[in-house]
Scaffold this motif. Structure first.
Motif, PDB file in Angstrom:
ATOM      1  N   ARG A 221      18.032  -1.001   5.895  1.00 33.46           N
ATOM      2  CA  ARG A 221      19.448  -0.984   6.276  1.00 33.46           C
ATOM      3  C   ARG A 221      19.592  -1.055   7.795  1.00 33.46           C
ATOM      4  NH1 ARG A 221      20.094   3.310   2.405  1.00 33.46           N
ATOM      5  NH2 ARG A 221      20.528   4.746   4.114  1.00 33.46           N
ATOM      6  N   ARG A 222      18.694  -0.399   8.519  1.00 32.86           N
ATOM      7  CA  ARG A 222      18.725  -0.477   9.984  1.00 32.86           C
ATOM      8  C   ARG A 222      18.485  -1.904  10.457  1.00 32.86           C
ATOM      9  NH1 ARG A 222      14.346   2.911  13.556  1.00 32.86           N
ATOM     10  NH2 ARG A 222      14.237   1.495  15.343  1.00 32.86           N
TER      11      ARG A 222
ATOM     12  N   SER B 255       0.815  -1.219   0.000  1.00 32.46           N
ATOM     13  CA  SER B 255       0.000   0.000   0.000  1.00 32.46           C
ATOM     14  C   SER B 255       0.847   1.268   0.000  1.00 32.46           C
ATOM     15  CB  SER B 255      -0.957   0.013   1.209  1.00 32.46           C
ATOM     16  OG  SER B 255      -1.758  -1.154   1.218  1.00 32.46           O
ATOM     17  N   ASN B 256       2.150   1.124  -0.275  1.00 36.22           N
ATOM     18  CA  ASN B 256       3.045   2.293  -0.319  1.00 36.22           C
ATOM     19  C   ASN B 256       2.910   3.140   0.944  1.00 36.22           C
ATOM     20  OD1 ASN B 256       4.089   1.766  -2.991  1.00 36.22           O
ATOM     21  ND2 ASN B 256       2.069   2.360  -3.749  1.00 36.22           N
ATOM     22  N   ALA B 257       2.875   2.452   2.086  1.00 37.59           N
ATOM     23  CA  ALA B 257       2.703   3.145   3.363  1.00 37.59           C
ATOM     24  C   ALA B 257       3.878   4.056   3.685  1.00 37.59           C
ATOM     25  CB  ALA B 257       2.514   2.119   4.477  1.00 37.59           C
ATOM     26  N   ARG B 258       5.069   3.714   3.193  1.00 41.39           N
ATOM     27  CA  ARG B 258       6.249   4.563   3.351  1.00 41.39           C
ATOM     28  C   ARG B 258       6.718   4.962   1.954  1.00 41.39           C
ATOM     29  NH1 ARG B 258       6.578  -0.211   6.192  1.00 41.39           N
ATOM     30  NH2 ARG B 258       7.229  -0.216   8.373  1.00 41.39           N
ATOM     31  N   THR B 259       7.532   5.997   1.877  1.00 39.84           N
ATOM     32  CA  THR B 259       8.213   6.222   0.610  1.00 39.84           C
ATOM     33  C   THR B 259       9.231   5.095   0.435  1.00 39.84           C
ATOM     34  OG1 THR B 259      10.052   7.537   1.516  1.00 39.84           O
ATOM     35  CG2 THR B 259       8.009   8.713   0.934  1.00 39.84           C
ATOM     36  N   ASP B 260       9.576   4.797  -0.793  1.00 37.20           N
ATOM     37  CA  ASP B 260      10.556   3.734  -1.022  1.00 37.20           C
ATOM     38  C   ASP B 260      11.899   4.079  -0.383  1.00 37.20           C
ATOM     39  OD1 ASP B 260       8.612   2.400  -2.376  1.00 37.20           O
ATOM     40  OD2 ASP B 260       9.471   2.674  -4.379  1.00 37.20           O
ATOM     41  N   LEU B 261      12.278   5.337  -0.408  1.00 36.29           N
ATOM     42  CA  LEU B 261      13.541   5.734   0.205  1.00 36.29           C
ATOM     43  C   LEU B 261      13.513   5.486   1.709  1.00 36.29           C
ATOM     44  CD1 LEU B 261      16.342   6.996   0.071  1.00 36.29           C
ATOM     45  CD2 LEU B 261      15.256   9.247   0.236  1.00 36.29           C
ATOM     46  N   ASP B 262      12.429   5.871   2.372  1.00 35.76           N
ATOM     47  CA  ASP B 262      12.325   5.619   3.810  1.00 35.76           C
ATOM     48  C   ASP B 262      12.352   4.124   4.098  1.00 35.76           C
ATOM     49  OD1 ASP B 262      12.229   8.274   4.460  1.00 35.76           O
ATOM     50  OD2 ASP B 262      10.040   8.383   4.576  1.00 35.76           O
ATOM     51  N   PHE B 263      11.688   3.356   3.237  1.00 34.83           N
ATOM     52  CA  PHE B 263      11.676   1.912   3.447  1.00 34.83           C
ATOM     53  C   PHE B 263      13.088   1.328   3.354  1.00 34.83           C
ATOM     54  CE2 PHE B 263      11.485  -2.465   2.224  1.00 34.83           C
ATOM     55  CZ  PHE B 263      10.484  -2.975   3.021  1.00 34.83           C
ATOM     56  N   VAL B 264      13.849   1.746   2.349  1.00 31.58           N
ATOM     57  CA  VAL B 264      15.205   1.233   2.189  1.00 31.58           C
ATOM     58  C   VAL B 264      16.076   1.642   3.375  1.00 31.58           C
ATOM     59  CG1 VAL B 264      17.280   1.379   0.769  1.00 31.58           C
ATOM     60  CG2 VAL B 264      15.055   1.075  -0.317  1.00 31.58           C
ATOM     61  N   ARG B 265      15.859   2.839   3.896  1.00 35.38           N
ATOM     62  CA  ARG B 265      16.613   3.266   5.084  1.00 35.38           C
ATOM     63  C   ARG B 265      16.304   2.366   6.276  1.00 35.38           C
ATOM     64  NH1 ARG B 265      15.342   9.665   4.132  1.00 35.38           N
ATOM     65  NH2 ARG B 265      17.231  10.191   2.952  1.00 35.38           N
TER      66      ARG B 265
END
Length: 373
Positions: A26-27, A13-23
């Motif tokens: 990594r965590r 559902s694209n709840a996060r931006t893809d960039l935020d998701f990738v960040r």
């Protein structure tokens, strides 16, 4: 036992931006490495929020470079979507860069949206998979690729950097339908089990694989790699509440991505076995299908998870467990708590279990493996 973590990249559902998701991903990778798991796995999917994972070997190259204390595994490379000679080169490059830490998982894919968007004929996927896998696996043993098949015509080409270590015994293939088990045995690979059906049926498929492997190779098949979706909580009620949200949400996304409710599987060569899942949805409804999926996953308190894994291991005999902890739109904090509790209470117990496979860990098996014949 070898215990890894499959870090899937699901952003429903694209709840996060893809960039935020990738960040956030990594965590989570940092945490998995810090907690002492044996391996980190990635998968391959395209074009939807089901998984933000278009290049598993690129992802694993990042992982192998950053975390020198873990092995890396592909769950899986979908061969019909690729040039197989390029895949052989990429596998060898990653294995050289990581100094032999790659556990190879391959598959043929099942989502119509991915085949059609790439412009590939889904009905050809099984035959293409077999030809591509045959060339790649033999090439990784011999150091060169060459093939004359129905779909694949490849003049002799060296693989550079050269493979330096056998992939026999550390190569696996995903197999959902029973018809796939003997095919994978002929290729000389173990089975990678992503639980989607009752464990009794998985055990039957594995027995077909083992029997075929013995007949063809005159040796025992590698113990399977076992996946799954874990939720570890200090209370049974907390675990039950979380899986009713996140595992159900994950499975609903699976149903959408693969179009499990459709009728196209019955009309697509090589996917007739998938029609059983579609019939279940059509006759029993998507809710019952999701409940069945949740029912076979290893979730609960640490004690409950250990009990479930003990029973599953008796049924299918795995030496390598590489489950998923983050899925279905789960907040990262929930996944972190689950991972930490699992690492503290479950991981040490699993590590003490003796091997059930023919030699030991995938890394140990690879050093004694023989070339594909």
């Amino acid at each position: 036992m070898h215990v890894g973590v499959n870090v899937v990249s699901q952003n429903p559902s694209n709840a996060r931006t893809d960039l935020d998701f990738v960040r956030e991903q990594r965590r989570l990778l940092d945490l998995v490495a810090d907690l002492g798991f044996d391996s980190i796995w990635g998968t391959e999917h395209h074009f939807t929020g089901y998984m933000l994972a278009p290049d598993v070997l690129q992802f694993l190259s990042y992982v192998a470079g950053k975390y020198r204390n873990v092995q890396v595994g592909s769950q899986v490379i979908v061969l019909p979507w690729h040039n197989p000679l390029r895949v052989a080169e990429q596998i060898s490059l990653l294995d050289n860069l990581s100094e032999g830490r790659l556990i190879l998982g391959i598959g043929r894919g099942a989502a119509r949206v991915e085949f059609e968007t790439f412009g590939f004929n889904m009905s050809e996927s099984r035959e293409r998979f077999v030809e591509y896998a045959d060339m790649i696996l033999k090439g990784l043993e011999s150091g060169y690729c060459e093939y004359d098949g129905k779909y694949l015509k490849q003049k002799r080409a060296e693989i550079r950097p050269r493979p330096f270590k056998s992939f026999r015994g550390r190569s696996y293939a995903a197999a959902v339908s029973p018809e796939s088990a003997p095919i994978m045995a002929k290729l000389g690979v173990g089975l990678l089990v992503i639980p989607q059906k009752p464990w009794e049926q998985v055990a039957d498929d594995l027995e077909l694989h083992r029997q075929a492997f013995r007949e063809i190779h005159r040796s025992e098949a590698p113990a399977p790699v076992c996946g799954g979706f874990v939720l570890c909580d200090s209370t049974a009620s907390g675990a039950r509440e979380a899986v009713s949200r996140f595992q159900v949400a994950y499975w609903e996304d699976v149903v959408r991505h693969y179009e499990y409710g459709g009728s196209h599987f019955a009309k697509t060569k090589g996917y007739e076995g998938y029609q059983a899942a579609a019939k279940t949805i059509q006759t029993q409804g998507a809710t019952a299908f999701a409940e069945a999926f949740v029912g076979i996953q290893p979730w609960g308190t640490p004690e409950e998870i250990l009990d479930k894994l003990t029973r599953i291991r008796k049924q299918i005999g795995f030496d390598l467990f590489a489950p998923t902890f983050w899925y279905g739109g789960m907040p990262l904090e929930v996944a972190e708590r689950s991972l930490k509790l699992f690492a503290r209470e479950v991981l040490p117990v699993l590590r003490k279990l003796p091997d059930v496979g023919r030699v030991g860990s995938p890394d140990e098996r690879s050093t004694t493996a023989e070339a594909t014949t």
